[in-house]
Design an enzyme around this catalytic site. Structure first.
Site, PDB file in Angstrom:
ATOM      1  N   TYR A   1    -138.341 -20.571  18.381  1.00 13.69           N
ATOM      2  CA  TYR A   1    -137.436 -21.315  18.235  1.00 13.69           C
ATOM      3  C   TYR A   1    -137.818 -21.567  16.611  1.00 13.69           C
ATOM      4  CZ  TYR A   1    -134.636 -25.935  17.921  1.00 13.69           C
ATOM      5  OH  TYR A   1    -134.406 -26.838  17.260  1.00 13.69           O
TER       6      TYR A   1
ATOM      7  N   PHE B   1    -108.666 -22.352   0.068  1.00 16.55           N
ATOM      8  CA  PHE B   1    -109.481 -21.177   1.594  1.00 16.55           C
ATOM      9  C   PHE B   1    -109.172 -22.161   2.967  1.00 16.55           C
ATOM     10  CE2 PHE B   1    -110.906 -19.302   5.275  1.00 16.55           C
ATOM     11  CZ  PHE B   1    -110.268 -18.603   4.904  1.00 16.55           C
ATOM     12  N   THR B   2    -108.572 -21.465   3.784  1.00 17.01           N
ATOM     13  CA  THR B   2    -108.008 -22.633   4.948  1.00 17.01           C
ATOM     14  C   THR B   2    -109.517 -23.916   4.720  1.00 17.01           C
ATOM     15  OG1 THR B   2    -108.578 -21.604   6.374  1.00 17.01           O
ATOM     16  CG2 THR B   2    -106.332 -22.020   5.728  1.00 17.01           C
TER      17      THR B   2
ATOM     18  N   ASP C   1    -117.748 -18.063  -3.541  1.00 16.22           N
ATOM     19  CA  ASP C   1    -117.699 -17.773  -1.821  1.00 16.22           C
ATOM     20  C   ASP C   1    -118.156 -16.284  -1.993  1.00 16.22           C
ATOM     21  OD1 ASP C   1    -116.591 -17.399   0.741  1.00 16.22           O
ATOM     22  OD2 ASP C   1    -114.710 -18.683   0.824  1.00 16.22           O
TER      23      ASP C   1
ATOM     24  N   LYS D   1    -117.848 -10.898   7.333  1.00 15.29           N
ATOM     25  CA  LYS D   1    -116.803  -9.933   7.231  1.00 15.29           C
ATOM     26  C   LYS D   1    -117.229  -9.283   6.498  1.00 15.29           C
ATOM     27  CE  LYS D   1    -114.075 -14.517   7.436  1.00 15.29           C
ATOM     28  NZ  LYS D   1    -114.112 -15.542   8.109  1.00 15.29           N
TER      29      LYS D   1
ATOM     30  N   ARG E   1    -100.061 -15.796   7.166  1.00 14.66           N
ATOM     31  CA  ARG E   1    -100.550 -16.603   5.581  1.00 14.66           C
ATOM     32  C   ARG E   1     -99.621 -17.470   4.522  1.00 14.66           C
ATOM     33  NH1 ARG E   1    -106.284 -17.022   6.511  1.00 14.66           N
ATOM     34  NH2 ARG E   1    -105.366 -18.626   7.624  1.00 14.66           N
TER      35      ARG E   1
ATOM     36  N   PHE F   1    -102.544 -23.334  11.909  1.00 11.85           N
ATOM     37  CA  PHE F   1    -102.431 -22.365  12.000  1.00 11.85           C
ATOM     38  C   PHE F   1    -103.029 -21.985  13.154  1.00 11.85           C
ATOM     39  CE2 PHE F   1    -106.077 -20.670  10.187  1.00 11.85           C
ATOM     40  CZ  PHE F   1    -106.903 -21.442   9.776  1.00 11.85           C
TER      41      PHE F   1
HETATM   42  N1  PM9 Z   1    -111.675 -15.885   7.041  1.00 10.18           N
HETATM   43  C1  PM9 Z   1    -109.933 -14.824   7.881  1.00 10.18           C
HETATM   44  O1  PM9 Z   1    -109.952 -14.305   9.279  1.00 10.18           O
HETATM   45  C2  PM9 Z   1    -111.419 -16.345   9.392  1.00 10.18           C
HETATM   46  C3  PM9 Z   1    -110.688 -17.437   9.686  1.00 10.18           C
HETATM   47  S1  PM9 Z   1    -109.878 -18.390   9.542  1.00 10.18           S
HETATM   48  C4  PM9 Z   1    -108.658 -17.796   9.508  1.00 10.18           C
HETATM   49  O2  PM9 Z   1    -110.005 -14.142   6.726  1.00 10.18           O
HETATM   50  C5  PM9 Z   1    -113.390 -17.209   3.033  1.00 10.18           C
HETATM   51  C6  PM9 Z   1    -113.029 -16.441   1.996  1.00 10.18           C
HETATM   52  C7  PM9 Z   1    -113.417 -16.595   3.988  1.00 10.18           C
HETATM   53  C8  PM9 Z   1    -113.648 -17.817   6.319  1.00 10.18           C
HETATM   54  C9  PM9 Z   1    -113.282 -17.046   6.871  1.00 10.18           C
HETATM   55  C10 PM9 Z   1    -114.633 -18.537   5.431  1.00 10.18           C
HETATM   56  C11 PM9 Z   1    -114.956 -19.266   6.864  1.00 10.18           C
HETATM   57  C12 PM9 Z   1    -115.005 -18.958   4.073  1.00 10.18           C
HETATM   58  N2  PM9 Z   1    -114.469 -18.534   3.046  1.00 10.18           N
HETATM   59  O3  PM9 Z   1    -114.422 -18.417   9.994  1.00 10.18           O
HETATM   60  O4  PM9 Z   1    -116.589 -20.125   9.258  1.00 10.18           O
HETATM   61  O5  PM9 Z   1    -112.480 -16.049   4.134  1.00 10.18           O
HETATM   62  O6  PM9 Z   1    -116.903 -17.846   9.036  1.00 10.18           O
HETATM   63  O7  PM9 Z   1    -115.946 -18.491   7.274  1.00 10.18           O
HETATM   64  C13 PM9 Z   1    -110.855 -15.560   8.515  1.00 10.18           C
HETATM   65  P1  PM9 Z   1    -116.021 -18.524   9.018  1.00 10.18           P
END
Ligand code: PM9
Length: 462
Positions: free
Chosen positions: A77, A129-130, A220, A263, A387, A454
């Site tokens: 843990y 970013f979303t 980011d 990523k 997008r 989306f």
């Molecule tokens: N990005 C992408 O497919 C996955 C979810 S949105 C469709 O591009 C940036 C630049 C990203 C991102 C996720 C996140 C969030 C933050 N910044 O998905 O929570 O491209 O790990 O990261 C997606 P998490």
């Protein structure tokens, strides 16, 4: 035949040890699958997808070393051995002083927004970013775009379309005062602009201006290695530097970072918040126990932390990045040869098709990118993502749709997953759809979720 003597390919620096079988579907099956999914590619079942270019998030193939690391998971843990490996990887490769693991990127965005933003604050950034913008808004802040204008133009060939516009930033500081700007949100490889890089020079200028006004820079760094590769290719003085050293230099110009390790860092799950300020770190490591888990696991298993530690090291390898970006470029060049309108220059993680130019007969409120993504799937079982206006959502104060200049379909390439032949199939499908483009009809939205619509919105054909 043209001689190939002087040609050198981008071929992959790995070979395939295990394969995952894919199911091929008929057009009739795909038609039904689309109806079931309300024409939203997020709502398709992955078993109905042939080549999955929905996202590069959590879809990478891990290396044998990462899988071996998974077996070394110390599932304690608290104070797991794997946390310390992960912490060392962050120190060595990114240079940030403190790090809090999170289950993925938005976990880190939630924490940084909660500890740094006060209601009424302004957060300038190089394009929204979303998930990032939503967390800033939920914390009471307002995101303001300060990216250069070229980023909103799919045909501008500017080499660094991720750059911030210093004049826009300065005028925000003048209007609101630095006390209302807790930090500037700087993404490397700007996702919504088409995976476009920011230059070191621009980052230095942003750093100078923000330091003068005592404003922090939060990075980011989700696709920082891809950005570093473009700096190596395009920025004077960086040709002979390693991607690893460029990544570290980028990070050194910022005060902290949120990372979706799903990523660049080559894992299926994981993320973190890194900070240089001790007091902020203390707050973050306290906040993480509320939302994610103890500060030495942050919602992840020990084995996930180990895979992330190894993935971080692999992600900054020059040969890896050359092939990764090379594969994206390979697909993009085929699109350009077929005169398919895409965002240029070709970005780091995918090909972004300009749906406004592809389907000029549709209005933006007929959701051209959503319609195009559905049509590509229908043609070949290739899954892509909207997008454009759907992703952009609504203004939090007025409730009106945002109408982004860029109305794009993203064909996102997972890392180390697909072959050159898969890319050929994608290009052929796009050509076919392009040929029949005039027949494509628009959509109306029949279900609209409140947050990040989306992901779960549903549509009907007009
Ligand atoms: N990005 C992408 O497919 C996955 C979810 S949105 C469709 O591009 C940036 C630049 C990203 C991102 C996720 C996140 C969030 C933050 N910044 O998905 O929570 O491209 O790990 O990261 C997606 P998490």
């Amino acid at each position: 035949m043209k001689s190939k003597r002087n040609k050198r390919s981008w071929a992959e620096p790995y070979k395939i040890k295990m394969v995952e079988l894919l199911r091929m579907t008929t057009r009739e099956e795909r038609k039904k699958a689309l109806e079931y999914a309300g024409y939203n590619t997020f709502l398709l079942k992955s078993k109905d997808v042939y080549i999955d270019l929905l996202t590069d998030s959590g879809t990478s193939a891990m290396s044998d070393r990462q899988w071996a690391g998974m077996m070394l998971g110390d599932e304690a843990y608290a104070g797991s051995e794997n946390f310390y490996h992960f912490e060392s990887a962050v120190h060595e490769n990114y240079g940030y002083k403190y790090v809090v693991p999170t289950h993925q990127g938005r976990g880190a965005e939630n924490i940084v927004s909660k500890i740094m933003i006060k209601p009424g604050d302004i957060i300038p950034g190089n394009m929204y970013f979303t998930t990032t913008r939503l967390h800033q808004e939920l914390a009471g802040g307002t995101f303001v775009d300060i990216i250069i204008d070229e980023a909103h133009d799919s045909q501008s060939k500017h080499p660094f379309k991720g750059n911030g516009n210093l004049t826009k930033l300065e005028s925000l500081i003048k209007i609101y005062g630095s006390k209302k700007i807790p930090y500037i949100s700087i993404a490397t490889s700007v996702n919504m602009a088409g995976g476009q890089p920011i230059s070191i020079q621009n980052l230095r200028e942003i750093r100078k201006l923000t330091e003068k006004h005592d404003i922090k820079v939060i990075h980011d760094m989700t696709r920082v290695a891809e950005n570093a590769w473009f700096i190596k290719q395009r920025e004077k003085g960086y040709q002979n530097k390693s991607v690893k050293s460029i990544v570290k230099e980028i990070c050194s110009l910022t005060d902290g970072a949120t990372m979706s390790a799903k990523k660049d860092a080559l894992v299926n799950i994981g993320g973190f918040l890194a900070l240089n300020d001790k007091a902020l770190y203390e707050e973050a490591s306290n906040m993480v126990v509320v939302y994610e888990g103890l500060h030495t696991y942050g919602g992840l298993a020990g084995r996930d932390l180990e895979a992330m530690a190894i993935g971080i090291g692999e992600s900054v390898n020059d040969d890896h990045i050359r092939a990764r970006v090379g594969q994206v470029e390979y697909l993009g060049m085929q699109m350009l040869e077929a005169k398919i309108p895409i965002v240029q220059p070709i970005g780091g993680h995918g090909i972004f098709v300009d749906a406004k130019r592809f389907l000029p007969h549709l209005k933006q409120l007929q959701f051209p990118a959503q319609a195009l993504a559905a049509e590509i799937y229908l043609d070949s079982g290739v899954r892509s993502m909207e997008r454009g206006i759907v992703s952009a959502g609504r203004n939090k104060d007025t409730g009106d749709h945002y109408f982004p200049e860029l109305e794009l379909v993203r064909l996102t390439i997972p890392r180390r997953v697909y072959t050159q032949a898969h890319m050929d199939v994608v290009a052929e499908s796009l050509e076919e759809v392009f040929h029949n483009r005039k027949k494509i009809k628009g959509f109306k939205m029949v279900h609209e979720p409140k947050y990040l619509r989306f992901f779960q919105a549903r549509f009907k054909k007009l």
